[in-house]
Design a protein around this motif. Sequence first.
Motif, PDB file in Angstrom:
ATOM      1  N   LYS A 127      22.822 -56.361   6.837  1.00 16.48           N
ATOM      2  CA  LYS A 127      21.701 -57.685   7.693  1.00 16.48           C
ATOM      3  C   LYS A 127      20.797 -56.430   8.519  1.00 16.48           C
ATOM      4  O   LYS A 127      19.447 -55.902   8.894  1.00 16.48           O
ATOM      5  N   ARG A 128      21.694 -55.965   9.469  1.00 17.30           N
ATOM      6  CA  ARG A 128      20.437 -54.565  10.736  1.00 17.30           C
ATOM      7  C   ARG A 128      19.931 -53.949   9.523  1.00 17.30           C
ATOM      8  O   ARG A 128      18.857 -52.807   9.760  1.00 17.30           O
ATOM      9  N   LEU A 129      21.139 -53.368   8.372  1.00 20.92           N
ATOM     10  CA  LEU A 129      20.650 -52.194   8.009  1.00 20.92           C
ATOM     11  C   LEU A 129      19.171 -52.458   7.493  1.00 20.92           C
ATOM     12  O   LEU A 129      18.024 -51.148   6.044  1.00 20.92           O
ATOM     13  N   ASN A 130      19.355 -53.656   6.592  1.00 25.24           N
ATOM     14  CA  ASN A 130      17.786 -54.149   5.723  1.00 25.24           C
ATOM     15  C   ASN A 130      16.527 -54.441   5.686  1.00 25.24           C
ATOM     16  O   ASN A 130      16.010 -54.448   5.923  1.00 25.24           O
ATOM     17  N   GLY A 131      16.798 -55.007   7.527  1.00 27.90           N
ATOM     18  CA  GLY A 131      15.730 -55.162   7.973  1.00 27.90           C
ATOM     19  C   GLY A 131      15.141 -53.829   9.461  1.00 27.90           C
ATOM     20  O   GLY A 131      14.100 -53.752   8.728  1.00 27.90           O
ATOM     21  N   ASN A 143      10.714 -38.023  -1.167  1.00 30.78           N
ATOM     22  CA  ASN A 143      12.162 -38.081   0.213  1.00 30.78           C
ATOM     23  C   ASN A 143      11.951 -39.957  -0.151  1.00 30.78           C
ATOM     24  O   ASN A 143      11.220 -40.561  -0.502  1.00 30.78           O
ATOM     25  N   TYR A 144      13.378 -40.558  -0.714  1.00 32.88           N
ATOM     26  CA  TYR A 144      13.559 -41.428  -1.261  1.00 32.88           C
ATOM     27  C   TYR A 144      14.962 -41.751  -0.230  1.00 32.88           C
ATOM     28  O   TYR A 144      16.206 -41.526  -0.337  1.00 32.88           O
ATOM     29  N   GLU A 145      14.393 -42.973   0.098  1.00 33.62           N
ATOM     30  CA  GLU A 145      15.411 -44.241   1.436  1.00 33.62           C
ATOM     31  C   GLU A 145      17.066 -44.371   0.625  1.00 33.62           C
ATOM     32  O   GLU A 145      16.036 -44.465  -0.864  1.00 33.62           O
ATOM     33  N   LEU A 146      18.165 -44.392   0.455  1.00 32.33           N
ATOM     34  CA  LEU A 146      19.171 -44.895   0.017  1.00 32.33           C
ATOM     35  C   LEU A 146      19.347 -46.424  -0.587  1.00 32.33           C
ATOM     36  O   LEU A 146      19.042 -46.593   0.988  1.00 32.33           O
ATOM     37  N   PRO A 147      19.167 -47.064  -1.144  1.00 28.41           N
ATOM     38  CA  PRO A 147      19.813 -48.011  -1.587  1.00 28.41           C
ATOM     39  C   PRO A 147      21.031 -49.355  -0.081  1.00 28.41           C
ATOM     40  O   PRO A 147      21.409 -48.049   0.013  1.00 28.41           O
ATOM     41  N   VAL A 148      20.322 -50.015   0.445  1.00 28.31           N
ATOM     42  CA  VAL A 148      21.324 -50.767   1.109  1.00 28.31           C
ATOM     43  C   VAL A 148      23.458 -50.274   0.907  1.00 28.31           C
ATOM     44  O   VAL A 148      23.599 -49.779   1.505  1.00 28.31           O
ATOM     45  N   LEU A 149      23.286 -50.660  -0.497  1.00 25.82           N
ATOM     46  CA  LEU A 149      24.699 -50.603  -0.352  1.00 25.82           C
ATOM     47  C   LEU A 149      25.439 -49.071  -0.413  1.00 25.82           C
ATOM     48  O   LEU A 149      26.581 -49.192   0.152  1.00 25.82           O
ATOM     49  N   LEU A 150      24.707 -47.955  -0.507  1.00 29.09           N
ATOM     50  CA  LEU A 150      25.137 -46.602  -0.838  1.00 29.09           C
ATOM     51  C   LEU A 150      24.759 -46.317   0.631  1.00 29.09           C
ATOM     52  O   LEU A 150      25.805 -45.047   0.954  1.00 29.09           O
ATOM     53  N   ILE A 178      25.351 -39.276   5.814  1.00 30.77           N
ATOM     54  CA  ILE A 178      25.610 -39.385   7.131  1.00 30.77           C
ATOM     55  C   ILE A 178      25.221 -37.508   7.382  1.00 30.77           C
ATOM     56  O   ILE A 178      25.618 -36.767   6.608  1.00 30.77           O
ATOM     57  N   CYS A 179      24.633 -36.869   8.277  1.00 31.90           N
ATOM     58  CA  CYS A 179      23.664 -35.894   8.187  1.00 31.90           C
ATOM     59  C   CYS A 179      25.096 -35.019   9.200  1.00 31.90           C
ATOM     60  O   CYS A 179      24.815 -35.435   9.960  1.00 31.90           O
ATOM     61  N   PRO A 180      25.422 -34.367   8.813  1.00 31.72           N
ATOM     62  CA  PRO A 180      26.794 -33.192   9.849  1.00 31.72           C
ATOM     63  C   PRO A 180      26.525 -32.862  10.362  1.00 31.72           C
ATOM     64  O   PRO A 180      26.808 -32.538  12.094  1.00 31.72           O
ATOM     65  N   SER A 181      24.779 -32.740  10.682  1.00 32.65           N
ATOM     66  CA  SER A 181      24.611 -32.144  11.993  1.00 32.65           C
ATOM     67  C   SER A 181      23.768 -32.894  13.182  1.00 32.65           C
ATOM     68  O   SER A 181      23.867 -33.012  14.464  1.00 32.65           O
ATOM     69  N   CYS A 182      22.788 -34.083  12.954  1.00 29.25           N
ATOM     70  CA  CYS A 182      22.639 -35.085  13.599  1.00 29.25           C
ATOM     71  C   CYS A 182      23.107 -36.769  14.346  1.00 29.25           C
ATOM     72  O   CYS A 182      22.895 -37.395  14.640  1.00 29.25           O
ATOM     73  N   ASP A 183      24.184 -36.267  12.713  1.00 30.16           N
ATOM     74  CA  ASP A 183      24.538 -38.511  13.087  1.00 30.16           C
ATOM     75  C   ASP A 183      23.670 -39.150  11.912  1.00 30.16           C
ATOM     76  O   ASP A 183      23.844 -40.242  12.290  1.00 30.16           O
ATOM     77  N   HIS A 184      22.300 -38.738  11.472  1.00 23.77           N
ATOM     78  CA  HIS A 184      21.042 -39.262  11.127  1.00 23.77           C
ATOM     79  C   HIS A 184      21.710 -40.192   9.466  1.00 23.77           C
ATOM     80  O   HIS A 184      22.198 -39.031   9.487  1.00 23.77           O
ATOM     81  N   THR A 185      20.945 -40.649   9.147  1.00 25.30           N
ATOM     82  CA  THR A 185      21.436 -41.346   7.672  1.00 25.30           C
ATOM     83  C   THR A 185      20.370 -40.315   6.981  1.00 25.30           C
ATOM     84  O   THR A 185      19.332 -39.991   6.566  1.00 25.30           O
ATOM     85  N   LEU A 186      20.908 -40.186   5.777  1.00 21.99           N
ATOM     86  CA  LEU A 186      20.259 -39.085   5.120  1.00 21.99           C
ATOM     87  C   LEU A 186      19.566 -39.529   4.077  1.00 21.99           C
ATOM     88  O   LEU A 186      19.453 -40.633   4.115  1.00 21.99           O
ATOM     89  N   GLN A 187      18.718 -39.134   3.232  1.00 25.62           N
ATOM     90  CA  GLN A 187      17.904 -39.326   1.788  1.00 25.62           C
ATOM     91  C   GLN A 187      17.972 -39.041   0.712  1.00 25.62           C
ATOM     92  O   GLN A 187      18.141 -37.581   0.620  1.00 25.62           O
ATOM     93  N   VAL A 188      17.120 -39.789  -0.674  1.00 25.19           N
ATOM     94  CA  VAL A 188      16.996 -38.106  -1.537  1.00 25.19           C
ATOM     95  C   VAL A 188      16.480 -37.676  -1.200  1.00 25.19           C
ATOM     96  O   VAL A 188      15.096 -38.127  -0.982  1.00 25.19           O
ATOM     97  N   SER A 189      16.592 -36.872  -1.911  1.00 22.16           N
ATOM     98  CA  SER A 189      15.769 -35.793  -1.812  1.00 22.16           C
ATOM     99  C   SER A 189      14.724 -35.680  -3.992  1.00 22.16           C
ATOM    100  O   SER A 189      14.213 -34.298  -3.970  1.00 22.16           O
ATOM    101  N   GLU A 190      16.113 -35.279  -4.274  1.00 18.16           N
ATOM    102  CA  GLU A 190      15.849 -34.831  -5.901  1.00 18.16           C
ATOM    103  C   GLU A 190      17.328 -35.225  -6.460  1.00 18.16           C
ATOM    104  O   GLU A 190      17.911 -35.791  -6.044  1.00 18.16           O
ATOM    105  N   MET A 191      16.534 -35.601  -7.732  1.00 18.63           N
ATOM    106  CA  MET A 191      17.055 -36.368  -9.170  1.00 18.63           C
ATOM    107  C   MET A 191      16.665 -35.510 -10.192  1.00 18.63           C
ATOM    108  O   MET A 191      15.717 -34.775 -10.159  1.00 18.63           O
TER     109      MET A 191
END
Length: 88
Positions: A84-88, A31-38, A6-19
């Motif tokens: 279900k909500r996160l995956n939908g 910009n990659y979405e985190l897997p639902v379990l993460l 979670i973004c500490p500034s705005c509480d939005h869900t973070l994404q993966v941007s670098e590996m």
Amino acid sequence: MKLPIICPSCDHTLQVSEMKCPDCKTEVNGNYELPVLLKLARDEQDFILNFFLSSGSIKEMAKQAELSYPTMRNKMDDLIEKIKRLNG
């Protein structure tokens, strides 16, 4: 180290941007979405791991946590709805 989700500034869900490969140092950016379990809280991830390690037995999990079966079942149902909500 705990992975921030979670973004500490705005509480939005973070994404993966670098590996990065620790061996050859190849870097992949995007910009990659985190897997639902993460996207779940640490205690929710632990709940799923315990469910797996209990061979899928809610009864066994309730026994280990010293909780009633209905309490553990409610936790499971709440987690299923969240996924279900996160995956939908």
